[in-house]
Design an enzyme around this catalytic site. Structure first.
Site, PDB file in Angstrom:
ATOM      1  N   GLY A 121      11.316   2.939   0.193  1.00 50.75           N
ATOM      2  CA  GLY A 121      12.763   2.789   0.125  1.00 50.75           C
ATOM      3  C   GLY A 121      13.482   4.045   0.585  1.00 50.75           C
ATOM      4  O   GLY A 121      13.837   4.157   1.743  1.00 50.75           O
ATOM      5  N   SER A 130       5.692   2.914   4.199  1.00 49.17           N
ATOM      6  CA  SER A 130       7.061   3.312   4.450  1.00 49.17           C
ATOM      7  C   SER A 130       7.384   4.640   3.762  1.00 49.17           C
ATOM      8  O   SER A 130       6.673   5.623   3.953  1.00 49.17           O
ATOM      9  CB  SER A 130       8.016   2.200   4.017  1.00 49.17           C
ATOM     10  OG  SER A 130       9.303   2.413   4.538  1.00 49.17           O
ATOM     11  N   TYR A 131       8.442   4.687   2.921  1.00 43.95           N
ATOM     12  CA  TYR A 131       8.775   5.949   2.262  1.00 43.95           C
ATOM     13  C   TYR A 131       7.729   6.330   1.210  1.00 43.95           C
ATOM     14  O   TYR A 131       7.725   7.462   0.722  1.00 43.95           O
ATOM     15  CB  TYR A 131      10.172   5.901   1.622  1.00 43.95           C
ATOM     16  CG  TYR A 131      10.692   7.284   1.303  1.00 43.95           C
ATOM     17  CD1 TYR A 131      11.241   8.090   2.301  1.00 43.95           C
ATOM     18  CD2 TYR A 131      10.599   7.803   0.016  1.00 43.95           C
ATOM     19  CE1 TYR A 131      11.689   9.370   2.028  1.00 43.95           C
ATOM     20  CE2 TYR A 131      11.039   9.084  -0.275  1.00 43.95           C
ATOM     21  CZ  TYR A 131      11.595   9.864   0.733  1.00 43.95           C
ATOM     22  OH  TYR A 131      12.025  11.136   0.462  1.00 43.95           O
ATOM     23  N   ASP A 159       6.360  -2.369  14.606  1.00 40.58           N
ATOM     24  CA  ASP A 159       7.391  -1.797  13.744  1.00 40.58           C
ATOM     25  C   ASP A 159       8.153  -0.728  14.516  1.00 40.58           C
ATOM     26  O   ASP A 159       7.549   0.184  15.079  1.00 40.58           O
ATOM     27  CB  ASP A 159       6.729  -1.177  12.506  1.00 40.58           C
ATOM     28  CG  ASP A 159       7.712  -0.435  11.616  1.00 40.58           C
ATOM     29  OD1 ASP A 159       8.916  -0.784  11.638  1.00 40.58           O
ATOM     30  OD2 ASP A 159       7.280   0.476  10.896  1.00 40.58           O
ATOM     31  N   HIS A 197       6.147  -3.672  10.031  1.00 38.68           N
ATOM     32  CA  HIS A 197       6.251  -2.597   9.036  1.00 38.68           C
ATOM     33  C   HIS A 197       5.336  -2.848   7.838  1.00 38.68           C
ATOM     34  O   HIS A 197       4.748  -1.924   7.303  1.00 38.68           O
ATOM     35  CB  HIS A 197       7.707  -2.496   8.579  1.00 38.68           C
ATOM     36  CG  HIS A 197       8.031  -1.276   7.792  1.00 38.68           C
ATOM     37  ND1 HIS A 197       7.947  -0.006   8.306  1.00 38.68           N
ATOM     38  CD2 HIS A 197       8.453  -1.122   6.514  1.00 38.68           C
ATOM     39  CE1 HIS A 197       8.317   0.877   7.388  1.00 38.68           C
ATOM     40  NE2 HIS A 197       8.621   0.231   6.289  1.00 38.68           N
TER      41      HIS A 197
END
Length: 460
Positions: A87, A183-184, A378, A430
């Site tokens: 996020g 991701s994050y 992605d 992603h």
């Protein structure tokens, strides 16, 4: 004393004795999920969920969901994997569990579940954590917490969660333990890994028997993420030559958390030029383009999560009162609905180091297992960004770039470095396990076995 009084006294004494010694149900048993609403009849594994307090003074508690391996897979012999989504502010229950690697996914009605044939719980016991507080069902009784989270505080709370969780589930103490995410979580995973490694130093038989980590399409290094992302956009025809040059001039070398005004303008131009695509999977049709972009924002920077229709199903399912009751969730009656991603937490992030590469170097030198994977469709944290970041580590190559196969077809490519294995998954966006579940399963199995991706066709 009469007979009736005597017998009443004896009864009370025995009742109090039993009450004092049984401790009723253990915390672990209280967390057992009997059955989730709408779950299929073929569920053959144990599930637990609930809260673990990470800060008594502030009243912070994190929500988890444990899905053990099926009975016929001998869960007691299987390792434990902690999965984290990024996020910042997005739920690992919504993404990792309910649409990627978990055994139960949500149907389009938002009320029933179906079995994932490529669930990673066939290979390991899966622990999903909603972190930090304010994400999903996790909460804090100190409102200011929601506006002061950053990387460091998140890592500390996640570590506190693990320490307390292992006390509740002592059967997992000393078990092989891994961390993965995307991701994050490219920040969360290495930082938590470093914390565990450093606090295990000097301990002969650590409770948290940490063996290594694996991250996918992971935010890693601001400079290389910028360079690789802009190159991906340009080489895939998503932006013009002039915008590519403008992005290079105004953004590269700046902080991703606070880019200069000129960089923001160039990013806005790039967004307009890209048009109505799903940036998390550039060759698939977006489900809810307008709602998604309004809610999460597009690129400032690497925020958000893949937005297929499955996100809508999660928002419906995890807000059902009967679902929350079965999960032992929302016990404090939160003033806001459960969300796949928290706008507050993600909007007020306080600290984010420019690079994870120093942590990679430390943990690689320590001999821990480190794998990195990337879906190649992605455009948010693209393959090129990851390759530039890995190249910056200056590792020696053990096995040069080669295709790996699944059922006679190329599943992706891999390169093995001294201390790190890199794997791509062709056609994946992603969220690699969402787009290519079978290939992601093969990837995870190879990671656990610490074996190179196969150069020939394999079966599972």
């Amino acid at each position: 004393m009469g007979n009736s009084s005597f017998f009443f006294f004896v009864f009370c004494f025995i009742f109090l004795l039993v009450l004092g010694t049984c401790d009723c149900l253990s915390d672990q048993e209280k967390d057992r999920i009997d059955q989730l609403p709408g779950q299929p009849s073929n569920v053959d594994f144990e599930q637990y969920s609930g809260y673990v307090t990470v800060n008594e003074e502030a009243g912070r508690a994190l929500f988890y969901w444990l899905t053990e391996s099926p009975a016929n897979r001998d869960p007691k012999s299987r390792p434990l994997l902690l999965w984290l989504n990024g996020g910042p502010g997005c739920s690992s229950v919504a993404y990792g569990a309910a649409e990627e690697i978990g055994p139960l996914h949500i149907n389009s009605d938002g009320r029933t579940l179906f079995s994932n044939p490529y669930s990673w719980n066939k290979l390991a016991n899966l622990l999903f954590l909603e972190s930090p507080a304010g994400v999903g069902y996790s909460y804090s009784n100190t409102t200011s917490d929601l506006y002061t989270f950053g990387d460091a505080k998140t890592a500390e709370d996640s570590y506190a969660f693990l320490v307390n969780w292992f006390e509740r589930f002592p059967q997992y103490k000393h078990r092989d333990f891994y961390i993965s995410g995307e991701s994050y979580a490219g920040h969360y995973v290495p930082q938590l890994s470093q914390l565990i490694y450093e606090r295990n130093k000097g301990v002969k038989n650590p409770v948290i028997n940490f063996k290594g980590f694996m991250v996918g399409n992971a935010v890693t290094d601001d400079y290389n993420d910028y360079v690789g992302t802009f190159e991906y956009w340009w080489t895939h025809g998503l932006i013009s030559d002039s915008t590519y040059k403008s992005l290079q001039k105004t953004c590269e070398g700046s902080s991703s958390e606070h880019p200069p005004v000129e960089c923001i303008r160039a990013l806005n131009t790039a967004e307009m030029e890209q048009g109505r695509i799903d940036p998390y999977s550039i060759y698939t049709r977006p489900c809810s383009y307008t709602t998604s972009l309004k809610r999460r924002g597009r690129y400032p920077w690497m925020r958000g999560a893949y937005d297929p229709c499955t996100e809508n199903y999660s928002n419906q399912y995890f807000n059902l009162p009967e679902v929350q009751k079965a999960f032992h969730a929302n016990i404090t009656k939160l003033s806001y609905p459960w969300q796949t991603c928290s706008d507050i937490v993600g909007g007020y992030w306080t600290d984010s180091p420019l690079s994870m590469l120093p942590i990679y170097k430390e943990l690689i030198a320590a001999g821990l297992r480190v794998w990195v994977f990337s879906g190649d469709t992605d455009s948010v944290v693209p393959l090129t960004a990851t390759r530039y970041s890995i190249d910056a580590l200056n590792l020696s190559t053990i096995a040069n770039w080669y295709p790996w196969y699944d059922n006679g077809k190329v599943g992706g490519w891999s390169q093995i470095y001294d201390g790190l294995t890199f794997v791509t998954v062709t056609g994946a966006g992603h969220e690699v396990p969402l787009h290519r579940p079978r290939q992601a399963f093969i990837l995870f199995r190879s990671f656990l076995e610490n074996k190179a991706m196969e150069r020939s066709s394999i079966s599972i």
